[in-house]
Design an enzyme around this catalytic site. Structure first.
Site: not given
Length: 240
Positions: A16, A18, A188
């Site tokens: 990922d 962001d 995240d």
């Protein structure tokens, strides 16, 4: 590194972007502010629109085309189009105005560099693993200085539905010709990244750059295989 479940042999790693490599919230706020300032300066009639107006345009756009929920760029363009139609801008001027505003937003949204320690980890990993970026957002990986480390960069919308849907996970596995069982996904979000990856047959690593790594503070429905204390923990996976 905290190990919750043993890892199989890892041949590739997906990431990922962001909130995994950087805190995305202030970046988006700055981009939104840049867009707002540009609209006020260049399209004053649209600057009179308030927050409920913009939310209504977004709701209407999604109702007209539900697939926009998976494509942030196209969704923003659709909302801008509805805004300019609402202020009765000449139809022939709307496409250029939309592109102008989107470019203003997108340039600011990608106007930063990933920290050197993150770049160093990606550089080291790329020498031993095939790396792929999988993002629900639309950041320009070349502009932020990390595109060279990835064999592929997959964006929701263009490359499938948003995580936790399996589309981009499946596409990454197919592009790399690596079975999902031998791919580790790092992200995240415990729902979109961890659960999405596990449901797609991947192993998963939880790491968030934008907040304290306290799993007790998270909404948890499935444990990751590993929890990273820093992204550099991944260096331990490099074969000796």
């Amino acid at each position: 590194m905290i190990v919750y479940k043993s890892l199989p042999r890892i041949s590739a790693i997906t990431f990922d972007i962001d909130d995994t490599f950087y805190d995305n919230t202030p970046i988006i706020r700055a981009a939104e502010k840049s867009l707002s300032n540009h609209i006020e300066k260049t399209y004053p009639a649209a600057s009179a629109l308030n927050k409920p107006d913009w939310l209504r345009f977004k709701k209407d756009a999604l109702a007209s085309d539900p697939s926009l929920q998976h494509d942030m760029g196209s969704q923003r363009k659709a909302v801008l189009t509805k805004a300019f139609m609402h202020i009765q801008m000449s139809p022939e001027l709307i496409p250029n105005a939309v592109e102008d505003c989107f470019t203003t937003f997108y340039n600011k949204r990608s106007d930063f560099s990933v920290r050197q320690e993150i770049v160093d980890v990606l550089s080291a990993l790329a020498q031993h693993f095939s790396l792929v970026a999988i993002t629900n957002g639309n950041v320009d990986c070349e502009a932020i200085g990390i595109s060279n480390y990835f064999k592929h960069v997959l964006h929701a919308g263009k490359d499938g539905r948003m995580k936790p849907n399996p589309d981009m996970f499946d596409k990454a596995s197919n592009l790399l010709a690596v079975p999902p069982a031998n791919i580790l996904h790092v992200g995240d979000n415990l729902e979109k990244d961890v659960k999405g990856a596990i449901n797609a047959g991947y192993s998963s690593a939880w790491y968030a750059d934008d907040r304290k790594m306290l799993i007790s503070n998270e909404v948890l429905t499935v444990l990751p295989h590993i929890q990273l204390r820093s992204l550099s923990d991944l260096i331990q996976l490099i074969p000796s």
